[in-house]
Design a protein around this motif. Structure first.
Motif, mmCIF file in Angstrom:
data_model
loop_
_atom_site.group_PDB
_atom_site.id
_atom_site.type_symbol
_atom_site.label_atom_id
_atom_site.label_comp_id
_atom_site.label_asym_id
_atom_site.label_seq_id
_atom_site.Cartn_x
_atom_site.Cartn_y
_atom_site.Cartn_z
ATOM 1 N N GLY A 7 0.793 -1.224 0.000
ATOM 2 C CA GLY A 7 0.000 0.000 0.000
ATOM 3 C C GLY A 7 0.824 1.273 0.000
ATOM 4 O O GLY A 7 0.277 2.371 0.041
ATOM 5 N N LYS A 8 2.142 1.127 -0.059
ATOM 6 C CA LYS A 8 3.040 2.291 -0.036
ATOM 7 C C LYS A 8 3.877 2.319 -1.322
ATOM 8 O O LYS A 8 4.025 1.301 -2.002
ATOM 9 N N PRO A 9 4.456 3.473 -1.630
ATOM 10 C CA PRO A 9 5.298 3.557 -2.829
ATOM 11 C C PRO A 9 6.489 2.605 -2.740
ATOM 12 O O PRO A 9 7.090 2.439 -1.678
ATOM 13 N N ALA A 10 6.798 1.992 -3.880
ATOM 14 C CA ALA A 10 7.991 1.141 -3.954
ATOM 15 C C ALA A 10 9.214 2.013 -3.673
ATOM 16 O O ALA A 10 9.231 3.195 -4.030
ATOM 17 N N PRO A 11 10.214 1.452 -3.041
ATOM 18 C CA PRO A 11 11.422 2.233 -2.763
ATOM 19 C C PRO A 11 12.058 2.774 -4.049
ATOM 20 O O PRO A 11 12.029 2.115 -5.086
ATOM 21 N N GLU A 12 12.609 3.959 -3.937
ATOM 22 C CA GLU A 12 13.322 4.559 -5.062
ATOM 23 C C GLU A 12 14.642 3.800 -5.253
ATOM 24 O O GLU A 12 15.291 3.414 -4.278
ATOM 25 N N PHE A 13 15.006 3.581 -6.503
ATOM 26 C CA PHE A 13 16.274 2.923 -6.799
ATOM 27 C C PHE A 13 16.748 3.328 -8.178
ATOM 28 O O PHE A 13 15.990 3.859 -8.991
ATOM 29 N N GLU A 14 17.996 3.073 -8.421
ATOM 30 C CA GLU A 14 18.592 3.185 -9.741
ATOM 31 C C GLU A 14 19.610 2.050 -9.803
ATOM 32 O O GLU A 14 20.595 2.059 -9.067
ATOM 33 N N ALA B 173 25.538 -3.049 -20.488
ATOM 34 C CA ALA B 173 26.583 -2.408 -19.697
ATOM 35 C C ALA B 173 26.434 -0.892 -19.724
ATOM 36 O O ALA B 173 26.214 -0.298 -20.779
ATOM 37 N N GLY B 174 26.497 -0.295 -18.563
ATOM 38 C CA GLY B 174 26.444 1.149 -18.449
ATOM 39 C C GLY B 174 25.040 1.727 -18.345
ATOM 40 O O GLY B 174 24.884 2.901 -18.031
ATOM 41 N N ARG B 175 24.009 0.935 -18.608
ATOM 42 C CA ARG B 175 22.639 1.455 -18.516
ATOM 43 C C ARG B 175 22.099 1.274 -17.102
ATOM 44 O O ARG B 175 22.191 0.185 -16.532
ATOM 45 N N LEU B 176 21.532 2.333 -16.573
ATOM 46 C CA LEU B 176 20.875 2.286 -15.273
ATOM 47 C C LEU B 176 19.383 2.524 -15.483
ATOM 48 O O LEU B 176 18.992 3.311 -16.332
ATOM 49 N N VAL B 177 18.553 1.835 -14.693
ATOM 50 C CA VAL B 177 17.107 2.026 -14.734
ATOM 51 C C VAL B 177 16.662 2.417 -13.333
ATOM 52 O O VAL B 177 17.074 1.803 -12.350
ATOM 53 N N GLN C 125 11.482 5.251 -11.152
ATOM 54 C CA GLN C 125 10.606 6.194 -11.867
ATOM 55 C C GLN C 125 10.328 5.719 -13.293
ATOM 56 O O GLN C 125 9.221 5.861 -13.801
ATOM 57 N N GLU C 126 11.336 5.139 -13.936
ATOM 58 C CA GLU C 126 11.187 4.678 -15.320
ATOM 59 C C GLU C 126 10.238 3.486 -15.444
ATOM 60 O O GLU C 126 9.707 3.245 -16.518
ATOM 61 N N LEU C 127 10.038 2.746 -14.376
ATOM 62 C CA LEU C 127 9.164 1.573 -14.418
ATOM 63 C C LEU C 127 7.696 1.930 -14.205
ATOM 64 O O LEU C 127 6.816 1.112 -14.455
ATOM 65 N N ARG C 128 7.430 3.143 -13.762
ATOM 66 C CA ARG C 128 6.045 3.555 -13.531
ATOM 67 C C ARG C 128 5.299 3.720 -14.844
ATOM 68 O O ARG C 128 5.888 3.863 -15.899
ATOM 69 N N GLY C 129 3.978 3.679 -14.753
ATOM 70 C CA GLY C 129 3.135 3.830 -15.933
ATOM 71 C C GLY C 129 2.416 2.542 -16.294
ATOM 72 O O GLY C 129 1.347 2.564 -16.877
ATOM 73 N N GLU C 130 3.014 1.418 -15.933
ATOM 74 C CA GLU C 130 2.412 0.094 -16.119
ATOM 75 C C GLU C 130 2.763 -0.748 -14.897
ATOM 76 O O GLU C 130 3.859 -0.626 -14.366
ATOM 77 N N LEU D 290 13.020 -7.292 -18.314
ATOM 78 C CA LEU D 290 14.209 -6.527 -17.987
ATOM 79 C C LEU D 290 14.830 -7.182 -16.759
ATOM 80 O O LEU D 290 14.105 -7.640 -15.881
ATOM 81 N N VAL D 291 16.163 -7.216 -16.707
ATOM 82 C CA VAL D 291 16.841 -7.764 -15.525
ATOM 83 C C VAL D 291 17.710 -6.680 -14.911
ATOM 84 O O VAL D 291 18.645 -6.180 -15.535
ATOM 85 N N LEU D 292 17.369 -6.308 -13.686
ATOM 86 C CA LEU D 292 18.156 -5.359 -12.914
ATOM 87 C C LEU D 292 19.101 -6.129 -12.015
ATOM 88 O O LEU D 292 18.808 -7.258 -11.620
ATOM 89 N N THR D 293 20.226 -5.517 -11.675
ATOM 90 C CA THR D 293 21.187 -6.189 -10.805
ATOM 91 C C THR D 293 21.486 -5.324 -9.586
ATOM 92 O O THR D 293 21.627 -4.116 -9.695
ATOM 93 N N ASP D 294 21.540 -5.979 -8.459
ATOM 94 C CA ASP D 294 21.911 -5.322 -7.209
ATOM 95 C C ASP D 294 23.120 -6.082 -6.688
ATOM 96 O O ASP D 294 23.006 -7.012 -5.902
ATOM 97 N N TYR D 295 24.295 -5.680 -7.194
ATOM 98 C CA TYR D 295 25.518 -6.417 -6.879
ATOM 99 C C TYR D 295 25.858 -6.390 -5.396
ATOM 100 O O TYR D 295 26.396 -7.353 -4.867
ATOM 101 N N THR D 296 25.535 -5.314 -4.713
ATOM 102 C CA THR D 296 25.916 -5.182 -3.301
ATOM 103 C C THR D 296 24.794 -5.534 -2.340
ATOM 104 O O THR D 296 25.040 -5.723 -1.154
ATOM 105 N N GLY D 297 23.554 -5.573 -2.827
ATOM 106 C CA GLY D 297 22.418 -5.820 -1.956
ATOM 107 C C GLY D 297 21.935 -4.571 -1.244
ATOM 108 O O GLY D 297 21.030 -4.632 -0.416
ATOM 109 N N GLN D 298 22.505 -3.419 -1.571
ATOM 110 C CA GLN D 298 22.147 -2.180 -0.883
ATOM 111 C C GLN D 298 20.698 -1.775 -1.133
ATOM 112 O O GLN D 298 19.982 -1.417 -0.200
#
Length: 185
Positions: A44-51, A58-62, A65-70, A127-135
């Motif tokens: 019921g709350k906004p998803a955490p902000e991330f990039e 390589a080099g692309r960050l998502v 905000q970019e995932l909103r709309g659908e 789309l596959v996002l990666t969180d290498y550090t788990g932060q």
């Protein structure tokens, strides 16, 4: 042979048996079905902000905000996760319906390991996002894999499932929520 010598011969075996019993109890507790019922403070709350970086670009960050709309289904997985292998064919079949975007969230994997895993088992993700550090996982309240979140078009978390999804979970828990989102709710 004295009683003391005889008892000292059994000491390593007793210590091993106690250690094995503790390990077995830990395994049984980790398979507790109540683990999947853990409430999420994000519902019921906004998803955490991330990039986060994109695994295949390589080099692309998502950003979030970019995932909103659908709406999207965020599936947390890792090549190191045995339950992710169990869940993967089920998730693949669901993704093939194209009812909703399925976003992969690769947690603390080496880049090559994640790519190899998807090559071996297939890539059901939009789309596959990666969180290498788990932060970023900390903000989501992720403590392991697999975990799955349903996020609506406005970026509000509507559902969370901990553990591997199966056909019953998709049919009984996820699909009613997806249908509700499709109906504008």
């Amino acid at each position: 042979m004295s009683d003391r010598t005889s008892a000292s011969r059994w000491l390593p075996l007793v210590a091993f048996a106690l250690l094995a019993a503790l390990l077995a109890a830990g395994v049984m507790l980790s398979r507790n079905p109540d683990r999947e019922a853990l409430p999420s403070p994000l519902i019921g709350k906004p998803a955490p902000e991330f990039e986060l970086p994109v695994l295949h670009e390589a080099g692309r960050l998502v950003s979030s905000q970019e995932l909103r709309g659908e709406p999207y289904l965020l599936n947390v997985w890792g090549s190191w996760c045995p339950e992710c292998r169990t869940e993967h064919p089920v998730l693949t079949r669901f993704a093939e319906t194209k009812r909703i975007r399925v976003i992969g969230y690769n947690l603390t994997d080496e880049h090559a390991d994640a790519l190899r895993w998807l090559e071996q088992f297939g890539n059901p993700y939009w789309l596959v996002l990666t969180d290498y550090t788990g932060q970023a996982a900390i903000d989501w309240g992720i403590y392991g894999a697999p975990e799955t979140f349903l996020v609506d078009a406005a970026g509000i978390v509507r559902w969370k499932h901990v553990g591997p999804m199966d056909e019953a979970t998709i049919e009984q828990e996820l699909m009613p929520r997806v249908e509700q989102l499709e109906a504008g709710g």
